[in-house]
Structure formats: structure tokens, C-alpha cells
Design a protein around this motif. Structure first.
Motif, short mmCIF file in Angstrom:
data_model
loop_
_atom_site.label_atom_id
_atom_site.label_comp_id
_atom_site.label_asym_id
_atom_site.label_seq_id
_atom_site.Cartn_x
_atom_site.Cartn_y
_atom_site.Cartn_z
N THR A 117 -7.69 2.12 -8.57
CA THR A 117 -6.48 1.70 -7.89
C THR A 117 -5.81 0.58 -8.68
N GLN B 295 -0.90 -3.45 -6.71
CA GLN B 295 0.51 -3.60 -6.36
C GLN B 295 0.57 -4.35 -5.03
N ARG C 243 3.34 -4.66 -1.93
CA ARG C 243 3.50 -3.76 -0.80
C ARG C 243 3.12 -4.48 0.50
N THR D 212 10.60 -2.37 5.70
CA THR D 212 10.08 -1.00 5.82
C THR D 212 10.10 -0.55 7.28
N ASP E 52 7.73 -0.38 -7.62
CA ASP E 52 6.68 0.18 -6.76
C ASP E 52 7.09 0.15 -5.29
N GLN E 53 7.71 -0.95 -4.86
CA GLN E 53 8.16 -1.00 -3.47
C GLN E 53 9.16 0.11 -3.17
N HIS F 193 7.41 3.47 -3.17
CA HIS F 193 6.61 3.58 -1.95
C HIS F 193 7.47 3.95 -0.75
N VAL G 25 -3.72 1.66 -3.17
CA VAL G 25 -2.57 2.14 -3.96
C VAL G 25 -3.05 3.31 -4.82
N SER G 26 -2.41 4.45 -4.65
CA SER G 26 -2.78 5.62 -5.44
C SER G 26 -2.49 5.37 -6.91
N ASP H 142 0.65 7.10 -8.00
CA ASP H 142 1.88 6.35 -7.72
C ASP H 142 2.13 5.31 -8.80
#
Length: 356
Positions: free
Chosen positions: A123, A126, A129, A138, A188-189, A192, A329-330, A333
Motif C-alpha cells: 500500500t 496517501q 485521504r 467528500t 490522489d484525492q 479517489h 490505499v490500493s 490507485d
């Protein structure tokens, strides 16, 4: 969850390890700070003195040979991530890699394939998130408060007209520059929230007048979606008392937020998870939600959510180690984010928009 804590080894003992990883490892009962790789301890900077009882190694090669180590955290400079993560994975350790994942998408894919082959978890840290303002935003998007979102601005601007000396973050290296440092957080955000964009337009360079190393200190990246335009931006020439963080506009409303999430500054000041004020944003830093209803606009100060912090990354990772869910976190991704960064850099170089 298992009763025996998982032993975690940390590679590196700099700012990242001390501020962004060890406090959260220590905050999760299912994890144990077991070892640190520190090549050159000093009298006033020695992991063994700071955390009595841990094992201190001088090389990653030695640490990953220790059968008691369950998981490894790579906190070193980006250009070393591939080699160090490979050592740990090939030794059968589960791995967390500090962002940026790797300097290239190809290297990220190599690590993903290697982790799968060795049947270990991988992982990427990040952590933003789990920024409280991002979680708040979100929630607004997912509960429909803003309606169909058409513009999304995410900023990490600062006023630092003079380069800070003595840090690797101001050096030109693979995986370096503002686009890899701050850009991976912002991208990344967005990824996501919205997934992969259709096209990318990048403007990457330096805003500083004196820049002999040609270090790329600033960027503006446009991520084109169907019916949505995202602007991700970080600059170093921004003389504002209140820096814009988010400005998101939709058919039913908008959300505007200034100031960064408080967790990093609190950690720098010595505030740790478990402290009653940790992760709680003061009222004067709340965002503003403007709603459109029945042809009228109305605004209200919106409290920032306090339900999650960076501890949740490590809580989720501990559960994944116990076989109770996915990693926080993948890596797929994270690899996709590096690919978008590469496209942004290429777009900037060529002076044109590129398809993803």
C-alpha cells in the motif's frame, strides 16, 4: 483481530518517519514499532534512545532478514522507493511506501506484480485521504448537497519566494519536484473521488525568480472529466494570509475552504494522536457552504468533520494484516496517480492537452 501485535520495521529516521508514521504506528494497539533502519545515528538523533527497546539496524538488507519483522514502512527519498520496497517484498514482508509511490508508473507496476507474486500486502501512504476538510467535502458531494459538480479546485499554495536549503525536497531527482511531492496528494484525492479523467493539461515549472537548479517548485494541472473540470494547483508565490484550499461548485451549491488540515502542523508542534485537540480544526478555519434553493442563495459556516485522522490509515492496514479487509490505499490507485503525474509533465513539456 489477532491478539499478538504485528511487528513493524521503519526504513529511515527522518521527518517522514518521525512525524507521519511512528506516531500512528504507536497509536494502534495491533501494531508494534519493532525496528528502525538508521544508517548514522547521532547523540541527539538516535531512534534507539527515542524508543527504548526497539531494534536498530544500519541497513535495510539486515532488517528484512529478521524473521520477526511482519511489515516494513519505506520513508526514504522517492528515488530509493523501488529498490527498498523490492528488498522487503522479496523477503516476504508486507510493505507501506511513502508517497510518491515511485518516480515512474512502470516502477509502480513492477512493485505491484512483485507483491502479488510474493503474496504480500502493498500500500501507499496517501494520508491526505484522511484530511478532515477532504472528508467533509467528500461527504457533501456524496450526499448531494452540491448537486452535479462542474468545477473542483484543490490548492496547496504557499508564499515561499526563497528556496529552503538543506532539504532533499528542493533537489532535482527522480520523483522530485512539487508535482510529485504535493501533486500526488492533490491528484490522489481527486482520483479517489472521481476516478480517472479523460484528458490532462499540465503547466509545471518554477515561480521563484532565483532558481539555479531548475527545480520545479510549482504546478497547475487541469483534469478533464465529462461535465467536470478539476484544477489542482500548488504555487510558492502566493502572498495571502488565508490560502485557498478548496473551491467546489455544483448545481445545488458550492463549498469554499481556506487553510490546510491541522494535523501536520499539530504533529510538528508535538501534538500526538490521543491528545484531545488532535485533528480538531478551530472554528475560524471552517469552510463555507453556499446552497441554491428555490431561486435563492444562502450561505452557512460548515463545521469540519472530526471523525477521522491519519491514525485510520494504520488502523485499516492492521486489519488488512489480520485478513480483515483491504489495504487502506490500493497500490493500483497509487500507480494510476503516478501515471497522471507523468502525463501532466509530458503535457507541460509539449504544450498540449493529452488523452489519458
Amino acid at each position: 483481530m489477532t491478539s499478538k501485535p504485528f511487528n513493524v520495521g521503519v526504513i529511515g529516521y527522518g521527518f517522514s518517519a518521525k512525524i507521519f508514521h511512528i506516531p500512528f504506528i504507536n497509536a494502534v494497539p495491533e501494531l508494534k514499532l519493532y525496528a528502525v533502519v538508521q544508517r548514522t545515528p547521532k547523540m541527539d538523533d538516535d531512534a534507539e534512545n527515542d524508543f527504548p527497546g526497539i531494534k536498530s539496524y544500519r541497513s535495510t538488507e539486515d532488517m528484512v532478514k529478521d524473521p520477526a519483522v511482519d511489515a516494513v514502512v519505506v520513508t526514504t527519498t522517492p528515488d530509493s522507493h523501488l529498490a527498498l520496497a523490492k528488498l522487503a517484498i522479496e523477503a516476504g514482508k508486507h510493505v507501506i511506501v511513502e508517497k510518491p509511490f515511485t518516480p515512474t508508473h512502470e516502477e509502480a507496476e513492477e512493485l505491484i506484480a512483485l507483491a502479488k507474486k510474493n503474496n504480500v500486502l502493498l500500500t501507499v501512504y496517501q494520508n491526505r485521504r484522511w484530511d478532515a476538510d477532504y472528508v467533509t467535502l467528500t461527504n457533501l458531494i456524496k450526499n448531494g448537497s452540491l448537486g452535479r459538480v462542474v468545477e473542483f479546485e484543490t490548492h496547496f499554495d504557499r508564499h515561499r519566494p526563497e528556496a529552503k536549503a538543506g532539504t532533499w525536497k528542493s533537489q532535482v531527482m527522480p520523483g522530485g519536484g512539487a508535482i510529485f511531492d504535493l501533486g500526488t496528494h492533490l491528484t490522489d484525492q481527486v482520483f479517489h473521488l472521481f476516478g480517472s479523467p479523460k484528458r490532462v493539461t499540465g503547466f509545471i515549472g518554477s515561480q521563484r525568480e532565483i532558481n539555479p537548479s531548475e527545480f520545479e517548485d510549482s504546478f497547475t494541472v487541469l483534469l478533464h472529466y465529462d461535465g467536470l473540470m478539476v484544477t489542482a494547483k500548488a504555487g510558492v508565490i502566493s502572498p495571502e494570509e488565508n490560502q485557498l484550499r478548496f473551491w467546489v461548485r455544483g448545481e445545488k451549491g458550492s463549498f469554499k475552504k481556506y487553510h490546510l488540515d491541522v494535523q501536520e502542523d499539530q504533529l510538528k508542534e508535538g501534538v500526538r494522536p490521543g491528545n484531545s485537540i488532535y485533528g480538531k480544526e478551530p472554528r475560524d478555519k471552517y469552510g463555507v457552504l453556499t446552497s441554491y434553493k428555490d431561486g435563492k442563495l444562502s450561505s452557512q459556516v460548515l463545521p469540519t468533520m472530526e471523525s477521522v485522522t491519519y491514525v485510520d490509515f494504520y488502523r485499516t492496514f492492521a486489519k488488512a494484516l489480520a485478513g480483515e479487509g483491504e489495504v487502506p490505499v490500493s497500490p493500483t490507485d497509487a500507480s494510476a496517480v503516478i501515471r497522471l503525474i507523468e502525463l501532466a509533465k509530458e503535457s507541460s513539456r509539449l504544450g498540449k492537452t493529452l488523452d489519458v
